[in-house]
Design a protein around this motif. Sequence first.
Motif, PDB file in Angstrom:
ATOM      1  N   ALA A  92       0.832  -1.213   0.000  1.00 31.40           N
ATOM      2  CA  ALA A  92       0.000   0.000   0.000  1.00 31.40           C
ATOM      3  C   ALA A  92       0.867   1.263   0.000  1.00 31.40           C
ATOM      4  CB  ALA A  92      -0.926  -0.001   1.211  1.00 31.40           C
ATOM      5  N   PHE A  93       1.871   1.291   0.862  1.00 34.92           N
ATOM      6  CA  PHE A  93       2.663   2.506   1.005  1.00 34.92           C
ATOM      7  C   PHE A  93       3.900   2.523   0.105  1.00 34.92           C
ATOM      8  CE2 PHE A  93       0.507   2.358   5.227  1.00 34.92           C
ATOM      9  CZ  PHE A  93      -0.197   3.537   5.087  1.00 34.92           C
ATOM     10  N   MET A 145      -0.027  12.415  -8.993  1.00 37.03           N
ATOM     11  CA  MET A 145      -1.458  12.342  -8.704  1.00 37.03           C
ATOM     12  C   MET A 145      -2.022  11.149  -9.466  1.00 37.03           C
ATOM     13  SD  MET A 145      -2.647  16.298  -8.556  1.00 37.03           S
ATOM     14  CE  MET A 145      -1.709  17.503  -7.618  1.00 37.03           C
ATOM     15  N   ARG A 146      -3.306  10.907  -9.320  1.00 32.37           N
ATOM     16  CA  ARG A 146      -3.906   9.781 -10.025  1.00 32.37           C
ATOM     17  C   ARG A 146      -3.931  10.067 -11.529  1.00 32.37           C
ATOM     18  NH1 ARG A 146      -9.464   9.662  -6.962  1.00 32.37           N
ATOM     19  NH2 ARG A 146      -9.222  11.811  -7.675  1.00 32.37           N
ATOM     20  N   THR A 198     -10.747  -0.756   0.186  1.00 32.18           N
ATOM     21  CA  THR A 198     -10.328  -1.698  -0.849  1.00 32.18           C
ATOM     22  C   THR A 198      -9.669  -2.925  -0.242  1.00 32.18           C
ATOM     23  OG1 THR A 198      -9.040  -1.996  -2.858  1.00 32.18           O
ATOM     24  CG2 THR A 198      -8.072  -0.572  -1.191  1.00 32.18           C
ATOM     25  N   GLY A 199      -9.905  -4.063  -0.855  1.00 32.37           N
ATOM     26  CA  GLY A 199      -9.181  -5.264  -0.498  1.00 32.37           C
ATOM     27  C   GLY A 199      -8.369  -5.740  -1.691  1.00 32.37           C
ATOM     28  N   GLU A 204      -4.509   1.508  -5.808  1.00 29.92           N
ATOM     29  CA  GLU A 204      -3.693   2.448  -5.051  1.00 29.92           C
ATOM     30  C   GLU A 204      -4.539   3.016  -3.928  1.00 29.92           C
ATOM     31  OE1 GLU A 204      -0.580   4.680  -6.885  1.00 29.92           O
ATOM     32  OE2 GLU A 204      -1.726   4.633  -8.735  1.00 29.92           O
ATOM     33  N   VAL A 205      -3.910   3.385  -2.829  1.00 28.65           N
ATOM     34  CA  VAL A 205      -4.683   3.909  -1.699  1.00 28.65           C
ATOM     35  C   VAL A 205      -4.729   5.438  -1.674  1.00 28.65           C
ATOM     36  CG1 VAL A 205      -4.446   1.880  -0.243  1.00 28.65           C
ATOM     37  CG2 VAL A 205      -2.668   3.629  -0.179  1.00 28.65           C
TER      38      VAL A 205
END
Lengths: 308, 222
Positions: free
Chosen positions: A177-178, B112-113, B214-215, B220-221
């Motif tokens: 994630a990071f 950025m996204r 999200t799993g 991306e988080v």
Amino acid sequence: MIAYRTIEQAAFQLMEKAAIDIPEDYRRAVAAMSEREQGLSCFVLKTMLDNYAAASADRRPMCADTGLPRYYVKAGNDARIEGGFVALEKALRTATARATKSIPLRPNRVHPLWRTDPNNNVGINAPEIDWSFEPNADWLDLTTVHKGGLFGSDYRMLFPGDGIDGIKRFLLDTLVAFGKRGLACQPAIVGVGIGGSKDACMMLGKQAACLRLVGDRHPDPKIAELEGELMELGNRIGMGAMGFAGRSMVADLHIEVGHTHTGGMPVSVHTFCLSSRRATVRIDAGGARHFRDDPKWFSDYSRRETVE
Amino acid sequence: MSAPAQTRLKLPASRDDLARLRLGDAVYIDGVVYTGREGVYRRVLEEGAKLPLPPEQTGRANFHCSPAASAGDGGAYKVGGVTATASFRFAKWMKEWFEISGANLIIGKGGMRARDYRELFVPAGAIYLTTVGYGTGALLGRGIRRVRDVFWLEELGNAQAMWVFEVENFGPFLVESDLSGNSLFEREGARINANIESLYRGLKSPALGRFGETGDRTDEVI
């Protein structure tokens, strides 16, 4: 008796050394990884090596994000401090404010709600000071760590039945994630805290990341083996610096444990970044300062299992 | 893959200058850049304060950064290290910011996204350069010739103030997005995602689950 002035000056020197000079153990690890990587990931690591050299040559901070500068104090049981522990805390706060202006460090510390900035990295519960003690000693060890903190750490309550699989999944979750886009500023010295109460679990993992040298292994051979296994897993993600394809996610991985609730297995993960800033000094009973790279925070005494 | 191509970019950059850049190129900058993050965006876009400089005097280059700087003797500023902060948090202000500031270059950490590039950057003719590492504070500090100005230092504090820097050979930065809205991080992320499922294979799930957005580990988080 260790003089107040000596402590304040030593703490100031630590702030400067940590901010400017990358610890040699971590620099060597980045250099070794840069030899193995290719393309973008390699370019990033080589640029970081240039940056460490520029910081030392110019005497300027290697990273403008000062992180949250804080201290770890290990006091020998027989150490005597002028003014006592309150004076010691005052010395550390004074040195932090002085270093912020004169190095300069970025004044990062703001009130969490009002966002007001005293411009000196000092405030409520800041800088944090962790304490530990050592028997049969009359010295004072001071360590400072400058670590960022927005990305790369997480905590999860696992259970005994989740086993090593659970720890691996949680480690992967955190690093994946990071690690994307390099938010964790990898390659990282990863600290994994296992057990204790929730807060102790976080504290142990953080200390495992920040207070042990690259290459150090836990004295329990089975934990040492797990450190190697988890490190290898982290580097198998296929991720390098900045989240580019590569194999340089984990520079090293350290585990610290604490006895925990019989029903639980809390785990925390922490990543100490490409600017892994730490510096240590021992002030002996006569007031002489001995700087060194190894914080030597964990000792047989601090990891003791027995009643005494 | 070979090392990135290296190029010098004079600011303000023309559309042709930006069109020549390829994803992953290493860029070194000459000219003027300014810092602006949530403090400046709120002040200008939400509180209606006027930008203190016309676009042509800003290099059209907005750096998501807080410098380690302090006022020295005689009022001159001493800049130690310079490092970017993560940009994804600022996406919500970008559309208006491009309109008001005339920026065509955003410099920061982590990009950025890809969707933000297509929807916000492409219409503005802007691209994104990412800092390297992250944390080449000393190298970037060397590239700052002079602090030309600082605005709102009192009101916003050192970290959030608008600093205007004259820079020379300032870098390296990597081209993260191009004028068509392609993203280097998205490209690299796709390579890594191909391997992720195999990492989890055989590892049993924990007894207690978690709520979350999200799993899917390929997400991306940000």
